[in-house]
Design a protein around this motif. Sequence first.
Motif, short mmCIF file in Angstrom:
data_model
loop_
_atom_site.label_atom_id
_atom_site.label_comp_id
_atom_site.label_asym_id
_atom_site.label_seq_id
_atom_site.Cartn_x
_atom_site.Cartn_y
_atom_site.Cartn_z
N CYS A 26 0.84 -1.21 0.00
CA CYS A 26 0.00 0.00 0.00
C CYS A 26 0.87 1.26 0.00
O CYS A 26 0.55 2.24 -0.68
N GLU A 27 1.94 1.22 0.76
CA GLU A 27 2.86 2.35 0.81
C GLU A 27 3.45 2.63 -0.57
O GLU A 27 3.63 3.78 -0.97
N ARG A 28 3.74 1.56 -1.29
CA ARG A 28 4.29 1.67 -2.65
C ARG A 28 3.29 2.35 -3.59
O ARG A 28 3.69 2.97 -4.58
N MET A 29 2.00 2.20 -3.29
CA MET A 29 0.95 2.73 -4.17
C MET A 29 0.47 4.11 -3.73
O MET A 29 -0.43 4.69 -4.35
N LEU A 30 1.05 4.65 -2.68
CA LEU A 30 0.61 5.92 -2.12
C LEU A 30 0.71 7.08 -3.11
O LEU A 30 -0.09 8.02 -3.07
N ALA A 31 1.67 7.02 -4.03
CA ALA A 31 1.84 8.09 -5.01
C ALA A 31 0.59 8.28 -5.88
O ALA A 31 0.29 9.39 -6.31
N ALA A 32 -0.14 7.19 -6.12
CA ALA A 32 -1.38 7.29 -6.90
C ALA A 32 -2.41 8.15 -6.17
O ALA A 32 -3.14 8.93 -6.80
N PHE A 39 -6.39 16.89 -7.63
CA PHE A 39 -7.60 17.32 -8.34
C PHE A 39 -8.84 17.26 -7.46
O PHE A 39 -9.96 17.41 -7.95
N GLU A 40 -8.65 17.06 -6.15
CA GLU A 40 -9.77 16.87 -5.24
C GLU A 40 -9.75 17.90 -4.11
O GLU A 40 -8.71 18.40 -3.75
N MET A 41 -10.95 18.16 -3.56
CA MET A 41 -11.06 19.07 -2.42
C MET A 41 -10.66 18.38 -1.12
O MET A 41 -10.04 18.98 -0.24
N LEU A 42 -11.07 17.11 -0.97
CA LEU A 42 -10.77 16.36 0.24
C LEU A 42 -9.71 15.31 -0.06
O LEU A 42 -9.98 14.34 -0.77
N GLY A 44 -7.03 12.18 0.16
CA GLY A 44 -7.04 10.84 0.73
C GLY A 44 -5.71 10.44 1.34
O GLY A 44 -5.63 9.45 2.08
N THR A 45 -4.66 11.20 1.04
CA THR A 45 -3.33 10.82 1.52
C THR A 45 -3.25 10.69 3.04
O THR A 45 -2.67 9.71 3.54
N PRO A 46 -3.84 11.61 3.83
CA PRO A 46 -3.76 11.43 5.30
C PRO A 46 -4.40 10.12 5.76
O PRO A 46 -3.86 9.45 6.64
N LEU A 47 -5.52 9.75 5.17
CA LEU A 47 -6.18 8.50 5.51
C LEU A 47 -5.27 7.32 5.20
O LEU A 47 -5.12 6.40 6.02
N PHE A 79 -14.13 7.51 0.80
CA PHE A 79 -13.18 8.20 -0.09
C PHE A 79 -13.13 7.58 -1.48
O PHE A 79 -12.92 8.27 -2.48
N TRP A 80 -13.33 6.30 -1.59
CA TRP A 80 -13.11 5.49 -2.79
C TRP A 80 -13.70 6.16 -4.04
O TRP A 80 -14.88 6.45 -4.10
N PRO A 81 -12.89 6.40 -5.07
CA PRO A 81 -13.42 7.07 -6.27
C PRO A 81 -14.40 6.20 -7.04
O PRO A 81 -14.21 4.99 -7.17
N ASP A 82 -15.45 6.83 -7.54
CA ASP A 82 -16.44 6.17 -8.39
C ASP A 82 -16.00 6.36 -9.83
O ASP A 82 -16.04 7.47 -10.36
N LEU A 83 -15.57 5.29 -10.47
CA LEU A 83 -15.02 5.40 -11.83
C LEU A 83 -16.06 5.83 -12.85
O LEU A 83 -15.72 6.36 -13.90
#
Length: 197
Positions: A26-32, A39-42, A44-47, A79-83
Amino acid sequence: MLGYTIQPPLLSLPLTHQVAFAALTCERMLAAISWFDRFEMLPGTPLFRTAIAALCAFGLNEPIEVDEFARLQQQLEAFWPDLDESTNPAASYAFDACVALSEALALVQDQELEHLVQCATAATDTVDMYVQEVTGVDLPPDELNTFLEASPLMQRELARQDALVQALTTEPELTAAMLDQLRFLNGQEQLVDFSVF
């Protein structure tokens, strides 16, 4: 998508080791998520950082309530994006990162090994998607799988996972120092290079 066959040694390790492997994936994927946040107001990185820290704490046998993982799972679902609705260019990559984190959190809660497999697969799915997007390759399925498996990025990701598994099998109990060593093996570079977009 490439099928990921997780290494048998990992499946026989203690749950703490398996969760550490998932946390580092998961840490490896944090850059995504960081890219998605631009591009978001809220954000997800802190979570994600909080959840990864909780997973690492579990791996180190530090006292942490299992309810904490259920709470983090609920926050992740929100938080999960809706594609289907998101116009964020990073949505698909953030989606894969959410899959990885969700599976890692579920692993702690019900200890089903399938969660470990799906967490690892989310990382290879990200590489798969990225390589196809960057190269614009258009091949029949069998040839596409061969092409993706041979790509340097996929080889690097599979090597990362292999290195973590090998290191984890040598340690009967995880320590903070060992976790630092695992982070070094995890690599400092991003899973994929989002700067090309």
